[in-house]
Design a protein around this motif. Structure first.
Motif, short mmCIF file in Angstrom:
data_model
loop_
_atom_site.label_atom_id
_atom_site.label_comp_id
_atom_site.label_asym_id
_atom_site.label_seq_id
_atom_site.Cartn_x
_atom_site.Cartn_y
_atom_site.Cartn_z
N TYR A 233 46.44 42.43 51.68
CA TYR A 233 46.80 41.18 51.01
C TYR A 233 45.55 40.37 50.70
O TYR A 233 44.64 40.26 51.52
CB TYR A 233 47.73 40.35 51.89
N VAL A 238 50.66 38.04 48.55
CA VAL A 238 50.06 38.58 47.32
C VAL A 238 49.33 39.87 47.67
O VAL A 238 48.29 39.85 48.33
CB VAL A 238 49.09 37.57 46.67
N VAL A 240 47.03 43.05 47.19
CA VAL A 240 45.84 43.36 46.40
C VAL A 240 46.13 44.45 45.38
O VAL A 240 45.78 44.34 44.20
CB VAL A 240 44.68 43.80 47.32
N GLN A 242 48.88 45.45 44.02
CA GLN A 242 49.77 45.07 42.93
C GLN A 242 49.03 44.24 41.87
O GLN A 242 49.25 44.44 40.67
CB GLN A 242 50.97 44.29 43.47
N ILE A 243 48.18 43.34 42.32
CA ILE A 243 47.40 42.54 41.37
C ILE A 243 46.48 43.44 40.55
O ILE A 243 46.43 43.35 39.32
CB ILE A 243 46.57 41.47 42.10
N LEU A 246 48.41 45.62 38.05
CA LEU A 246 48.85 44.87 36.88
C LEU A 246 47.69 44.65 35.91
O LEU A 246 47.84 44.81 34.69
CB LEU A 246 49.43 43.53 37.32
N VAL A 247 46.52 44.31 36.45
CA VAL A 247 45.33 44.09 35.61
C VAL A 247 44.96 45.37 34.87
O VAL A 247 44.70 45.36 33.65
CB VAL A 247 44.15 43.60 36.46
#
Length: 271
Positions: A233, A238, A240, A242-243, A246-247
């Protein structure tokens, strides 16, 4: 009986004080087959296969270091308390995104020094990397990691999974979602699609095999990561991965559109 033993024992072989873990054996097997795949494709694209070997020679050790550093950074309080654990990657604890970032840098440097198109090299390497990820998740399975939330025996049996998978998903007193399997199978579907598309004429241009990977894998990882209970996280709630997924997904689509509109790249299957 054999499968039950494999599922229960993470150690493949013990010679005196030396333990060889299934985790390492499985990852090595995936890497070896991936290298063979890439070398065959390089030869088909009139690129010296030795470039693949050199990429592996430099890239794999650096990727392992990058994967471990990435993981340690997001578990820093634990590793500051137990610094001796930092080098023990056989206990698990490497992050594929860290390894991919490190390997990508090595690839760019190698291509620049040898005047090779980075996009071509990425196209050649991408299916092999995806294959390695498919196989590598079974290393997580042997270590009983990369699992999901609690579930029931009835649910696992409803998936018609082999007995050894069901039993290995009994972790910390409860059955768990086999998220390692969801990701492995999702990536297998992606690998088949990419290989089929790659071999069709006038379908993918240079760089788009790699971009296909960069769209598919983050999409699978984004959804599977949301089911896992051992995520890294960046902030409370949030994740890491997944972020970053998505990017990468959005960036890959944007780069694909830009290159199609602005560049006159050759078709991959006619290089």
């Amino acid at each position: 009986m054999i499968f039950d033993l494999l599922a229960l024992n993470p150690i493949a072989l013990q010679l005196g004080g030396l333990e060889i873990h299934w985790y390492g054996v499985i990852i090595a097997m995936g890497a070896l087959i991936g290298v063979i795949m890439a070398m065959r494709e390089a030869k088909r694209k009139h690129l010296d296969p030795d470039n693949i070997l050199d990429l592996v020679l430099y890239g794999v050790p650096i990727a392992l270091v990058g994967a471990r550093i990435y993981y340690v950074i997001f578990r820093l309080p634990y590793y500051m308390a137990y610094p001796g654990e930092i080098i023990k990657i056989w206990h698990g604890g490497i992050a594929i995104y860290g390894g991919l970032i490190a390997a990508f840098i090595v690839l760019l440097v190698l291509c620049k020094k040898r005047n090779i198109s980075p996009w071509l090299m990425l196209d050649i390497a991408a299916p092999s990397v995806l294959f390695g990820q498919i196989v590598g998740r079974w290393g997580n399975f042997m270590n009983q990691e990369a699992f999901g939330a609690k579930t029931t025996l009835d649910f696992l049996q409803s998936l018609h999974l082999p007995h050894f998978i069901v039993e290995q998903m009994y972790i910390n007193g409860a059955y768990r979602q086999p998220t390692f399997l969801y990701e492995s199978m999702g990536n297998l579907i992606g690998l088949v699609l990419i290989l089929v598309l790659r071999n069709r004429k006038h379908l993918l241009k240079r760089g788009e095999v790699f971009l296909s990977y960069l769209i598919w894998y983050p999409a699978v990882r984004f959804f599977v990561e949301g089911m896992r209970t051992d995520s890294l996280y960046i902030l409370p709630g949030v994740r890491v991965s997944q972020i970053l997924s998505l990017v990468l997904f959005v960036a890959a689509i944007g780069i694909w559109i830009y290159r199609r509109k602005m560049l006159d790249d050759p078709w991959y299957n006619e290089l």
